[in-house]
Scaffold this motif. Structure first.
Motif, PDB file in Angstrom:
ATOM      1  N   ALA A 162      14.291   7.800  16.707  1.00 41.87           N
ATOM      2  CA  ALA A 162      13.445   6.652  17.026  1.00 41.87           C
ATOM      3  C   ALA A 162      12.501   6.967  18.178  1.00 41.87           C
ATOM      4  O   ALA A 162      11.333   6.540  18.183  1.00 41.87           O
ATOM      5  N   ALA A 163      12.983   7.705  19.177  1.00 37.38           N
ATOM      6  CA  ALA A 163      12.120   8.092  20.294  1.00 37.38           C
ATOM      7  C   ALA A 163      10.976   8.964  19.806  1.00 37.38           C
ATOM      8  O   ALA A 163       9.831   8.842  20.280  1.00 37.38           O
ATOM      9  N   ARG A 164      11.268   9.829  18.870  1.00 34.82           N
ATOM     10  CA  ARG A 164      10.212  10.691  18.312  1.00 34.82           C
ATOM     11  C   ARG A 164       9.145   9.850  17.636  1.00 34.82           C
ATOM     12  O   ARG A 164       7.944  10.103  17.814  1.00 34.82           O
ATOM     13  N   VAL A 165       9.561   8.859  16.849  1.00 37.47           N
ATOM     14  CA  VAL A 165       8.600   7.995  16.168  1.00 37.47           C
ATOM     15  C   VAL A 165       7.726   7.258  17.186  1.00 37.47           C
ATOM     16  O   VAL A 165       6.501   7.180  17.038  1.00 37.47           O
ATOM     17  N   ALA A 166       8.365   6.730  18.235  1.00 33.68           N
ATOM     18  CA  ALA A 166       7.615   5.989  19.253  1.00 33.68           C
ATOM     19  C   ALA A 166       6.603   6.886  19.950  1.00 33.68           C
ATOM     20  O   ALA A 166       5.436   6.502  20.146  1.00 33.68           O
ATOM     21  N   ALA A 167       7.028   8.073  20.335  1.00 32.71           N
ATOM     22  CA  ALA A 167       6.120   8.989  21.035  1.00 32.71           C
ATOM     23  C   ALA A 167       4.977   9.438  20.136  1.00 32.71           C
ATOM     24  O   ALA A 167       3.836   9.624  20.604  1.00 32.71           O
TER      25      ALA A 167
ATOM     26  N   LEU B 212      23.640  20.250  25.388  1.00 33.11           N
ATOM     27  CA  LEU B 212      24.222  19.392  26.419  1.00 33.11           C
ATOM     28  C   LEU B 212      23.321  18.205  26.739  1.00 33.11           C
ATOM     29  O   LEU B 212      23.791  17.067  26.852  1.00 33.11           O
ATOM     30  N   ILE B 213      22.030  18.437  26.898  1.00 33.32           N
ATOM     31  CA  ILE B 213      21.129  17.342  27.231  1.00 33.32           C
ATOM     32  C   ILE B 213      20.941  16.404  26.044  1.00 33.32           C
ATOM     33  O   ILE B 213      20.711  15.201  26.218  1.00 33.32           O
ATOM     34  N   ILE B 214      21.073  16.928  24.810  1.00 31.98           N
ATOM     35  CA  ILE B 214      21.022  16.061  23.626  1.00 31.98           C
ATOM     36  C   ILE B 214      22.166  15.048  23.671  1.00 31.98           C
ATOM     37  O   ILE B 214      21.977  13.861  23.383  1.00 31.98           O
ATOM     38  N   HIS B 215      23.346  15.504  24.055  1.00 35.48           N
ATOM     39  CA  HIS B 215      24.486  14.583  24.161  1.00 35.48           C
ATOM     40  C   HIS B 215      24.230  13.496  25.217  1.00 35.48           C
ATOM     41  O   HIS B 215      24.817  12.419  25.149  1.00 35.48           O
ATOM     42  N   GLN B 216      23.357  13.765  26.187  1.00 35.52           N
ATOM     43  CA  GLN B 216      23.058  12.814  27.266  1.00 35.52           C
ATOM     44  C   GLN B 216      21.803  11.999  26.976  1.00 35.52           C
ATOM     45  O   GLN B 216      21.286  11.295  27.854  1.00 35.52           O
ATOM     46  N   ALA B 217      21.286  12.053  25.757  1.00 35.18           N
ATOM     47  CA  ALA B 217      19.976  11.484  25.436  1.00 35.18           C
ATOM     48  C   ALA B 217      19.851  10.017  25.819  1.00 35.18           C
ATOM     49  O   ALA B 217      18.777   9.571  26.258  1.00 35.18           O
ATOM     50  N   LEU B 218      20.908   9.245  25.663  1.00 34.80           N
ATOM     51  CA  LEU B 218      20.821   7.802  25.905  1.00 34.80           C
ATOM     52  C   LEU B 218      20.537   7.474  27.359  1.00 34.80           C
ATOM     53  O   LEU B 218      20.044   6.379  27.670  1.00 34.80           O
ATOM     54  N   GLU B 219      20.840   8.397  28.267  1.00 32.77           N
ATOM     55  CA  GLU B 219      20.662   8.130  29.696  1.00 32.77           C
ATOM     56  C   GLU B 219      19.401   8.775  30.275  1.00 32.77           C
ATOM     57  O   GLU B 219      19.142   8.653  31.480  1.00 32.77           O
ATOM     58  N   LEU B 220      18.606   9.438  29.480  1.00 30.15           N
ATOM     59  CA  LEU B 220      17.461  10.187  30.009  1.00 30.15           C
ATOM     60  C   LEU B 220      16.298   9.272  30.391  1.00 30.15           C
ATOM     61  O   LEU B 220      16.023   8.269  29.723  1.00 30.15           O
ATOM     62  N   ARG B 221      15.601   9.651  31.436  1.00 26.23           N
ATOM     63  CA  ARG B 221      14.369   8.968  31.822  1.00 26.23           C
ATOM     64  C   ARG B 221      13.285   9.267  30.790  1.00 26.23           C
ATOM     65  O   ARG B 221      13.346  10.286  30.089  1.00 26.23           O
ATOM     66  N   PRO B 222      12.259   8.424  30.685  1.00 25.50           N
ATOM     67  CA  PRO B 222      11.218   8.627  29.660  1.00 25.50           C
ATOM     68  C   PRO B 222      10.585  10.014  29.696  1.00 25.50           C
ATOM     69  O   PRO B 222      10.388  10.629  28.642  1.00 25.50           O
TER      70      PRO B 222
ATOM     71  N   ARG C  56       4.582   6.868  28.981  1.00 30.57           N
ATOM     72  CA  ARG C  56       4.448   5.422  29.171  1.00 30.57           C
ATOM     73  C   ARG C  56       4.927   4.665  27.930  1.00 30.57           C
ATOM     74  O   ARG C  56       5.593   3.619  28.044  1.00 30.57           O
ATOM     75  N   ARG C  57       4.618   5.211  26.754  1.00 30.80           N
ATOM     76  CA  ARG C  57       5.060   4.556  25.513  1.00 30.80           C
ATOM     77  C   ARG C  57       6.581   4.580  25.400  1.00 30.80           C
ATOM     78  O   ARG C  57       7.202   3.585  24.978  1.00 30.80           O
ATOM     79  N   LEU C  58       7.202   5.688  25.783  1.00 31.42           N
ATOM     80  CA  LEU C  58       8.660   5.769  25.722  1.00 31.42           C
ATOM     81  C   LEU C  58       9.311   4.833  26.732  1.00 31.42           C
ATOM     82  O   LEU C  58      10.395   4.282  26.480  1.00 31.42           O
ATOM     83  N   LYS C  59       8.670   4.627  27.873  1.00 36.52           N
ATOM     84  CA  LYS C  59       9.195   3.673  28.849  1.00 36.52           C
ATOM     85  C   LYS C  59       9.194   2.269  28.252  1.00 36.52           C
ATOM     86  O   LYS C  59      10.178   1.518  28.370  1.00 36.52           O
ATOM     87  N   GLU C  60       8.093   1.902  27.596  1.00 31.18           N
ATOM     88  CA  GLU C  60       8.019   0.593  26.935  1.00 31.18           C
ATOM     89  C   GLU C  60       9.070   0.482  25.844  1.00 31.18           C
ATOM     90  O   GLU C  60       9.727  -0.562  25.701  1.00 31.18           O
ATOM     91  N   TRP C  61       9.210   1.541  25.077  1.00 28.45           N
ATOM     92  CA  TRP C  61      10.178   1.552  23.971  1.00 28.45           C
ATOM     93  C   TRP C  61      11.601   1.374  24.487  1.00 28.45           C
ATOM     94  O   TRP C  61      12.375   0.594  23.916  1.00 28.45           O
ATOM     95  N   LYS C  62      11.949   2.058  25.558  1.00 32.18           N
ATOM     96  CA  LYS C  62      13.288   1.924  26.138  1.00 32.18           C
ATOM     97  C   LYS C  62      13.503   0.495  26.642  1.00 32.18           C
ATOM     98  O   LYS C  62      14.605  -0.068  26.477  1.00 32.18           O
TER      99      LYS C  62
END
Length: 411
Positions: free
Chosen positions: A365-370, A306-316, A398-404
């Motif tokens: 892509a988030a995995r690569v950034a992190a 369920l949370i995977i389906h919501q991935a685009l809206e998740l906080r860093p 912090r890196r994921l926040k920048e990436w987003k």
């Protein structure tokens, strides 16, 4: 002595399919004569011998008699007087009861060629009802030959239902159920296997958690197919179309078991079905003695889908936790398997079969950034001990926040 090629080899040859293995039946001969001729005995329950040159299995023609419930309750008789027809009549389906002698002549006393042409799965005789494994085998053949348009004969389906009502299915052992289910999951249409078992009533006895999904409604705006079992079987067929490995197909099969535990007053919504599903997947996997790799992947996907389906809206910080829980920072294939299972879940819906699933690439892509931030960098700054983990988490967040923010600016 006469020798006949029998069963699947003849069936697949007549269907124009590759022949995977060849089994033979011998008539007019005794075990002693075969032993003297150099055949190697290997059968435990009845006389089976390996040919001295080809090493292919050769079984003596035999008859059998039911002596107890279940699939092991049989006594066998072999002897030179047992005919080929006596042997073939004990087989499960007419399409598996065709033989060919060394002279090239087909022996088909029970209409197997007719049923091959008509694309029908039909039992040979009433002896079918004496072995509950035959229900599983028929369902598996239905899945395997789905693309060829096979159906189950009405009288055979009626016999299967009678076997279920008589309690024969209750004698199946978990290992045999899983063995047939594993093979069915790896066919091109595994959903047909479970649908056939549901239609005859067997699914409710051997996989009640899965059977319970039939008739459970889902929100039509998300699931135009509405019925939860229909959705799950569509997901499993999608996993086959994507040629995914067994572990992923199993995870897809059981990911929505929690919807069967939703109180009816909450229908068609299924809040918390991920958490409700976890103990059901554990129980299901334990009862069928499913391999650990299948079970573990299924538990992760059930809990996180369920949370995977919501991935685009998740906080860093939440996104980082998800990537970590589904294996993004560990060795192995789990991360990608979970994403593939989620793709199947998204596409296993009426009208969404070919839909894109942006969440998968987003999480990759988030995995690569992190992963740009490693523990070695943290330790190089003089941080040690338990503080390393906290600092690594903080920097990756912090890196994921920048990436987003970068993605948002580019969109």
């Amino acid at each position: 002595m006469k020798r006949y090629l029998v069963g699947g080899a003849i069936r697949d040859e007549l269907l124009g399919l590759p022949v995977r293995e060849r089994d033979w039946v011998l008539t007019g001969v005794t075990p002693e004569q075969l032993d003297a001729a150099g055949y190697l005995p290997v059968g435990k329950d009845f006389p089976v011998f390996l040919h001295p040159q080809t090493k292919e299995e050769h079984a003596l023609a035999r008859t059998e008699r039911k002596t107890a419930p279940g699939y092991k309750g049989f006594s066998f008789h072999t002897g030179p007087e047992v005919t080929l027809e006596d042997d073939l009549v004990r087989r499960d389906l007419t399409i598996n009861a065709i033989a060919r002698g060394d002279d090239g002549v087909l022996v088909d006393p029970y209409g197997g060629q007719r049923d091959l042409d008509a694309r029908v799965l039909r039992h040979v005789s009433e002896a079918f009802c004496e072995d509950p494994v035959r229900i599983l085998r028929l369902a598996r053949f239905h899945a395997r030959f789905a693309s060829l348009g096979f159906s189950v004969a009405d009288e055979t389906l009626a016999l299967m239902r009678k076997m279920v009502a008589d309690g024969e299915v209750d004698h199946l052992v978990p290992e045999r159920v899983w063995q047939e289910t594993k093979k069915a999951l790896m066919t091109d249409a595994p959903g047909r296997y479970f649908r056939t078992l549901q239609d005859c009533g067997a699914l409710a006895r051997i996989m009640p958690e899965l059977s319970a999904l039939e008739g459970v409604p889902q929100r039509a705006d998300y699931h135009p197919e509405v019925d939860t079992l229909v959705h799950v079987l569509m997901c499993v067929d999608t996993s086959a179309a994507l040629q995914l490995p067994l572990e992923t197909r199993y995870a897809v099969l059981v990911h929505d078991l929690g919807k069967g535990a939703t109180p009816q007053e909450e229908w068609p919504s299924h809040r918390m079905h991920d958490m409700r599903g976890v103990p059901l997947v554990e129980k299901f996997s334990e009862r069928l003695r499913v391999p650990a790799a299948c079970r573990d992947l299924a538990l992760v996907h059930t809990k996180e889908h369920l949370i995977i389906h919501q991935a685009l809206e998740l906080r860093p910080s939440t996104l980082l936790g998800l990537v970590e829980r589904i294996g993004g920072f560990a060795k192995g294939e789990r991360f990608e398997q979970v994403l593939q299972a989620s793709i199947c879940d998204a596409r296993g819906r009426l009208g969404f079969e070919d839909s894109a699933y942006e969440q998968a690439d987003y999480l990759r892509a988030a995995r690569v950034a992190a992963n740009e931030i490693q523990a070695a960098q943290v330790m190089a700054d003089g941080i040690s001990g338990a503080a390393i983990g906290e600092a690594l988490k903080e920097r990756r967040t912090r890196r994921l926040k920048e990436w987003k923010e970068q993605r948002k600016a580019q969109s």
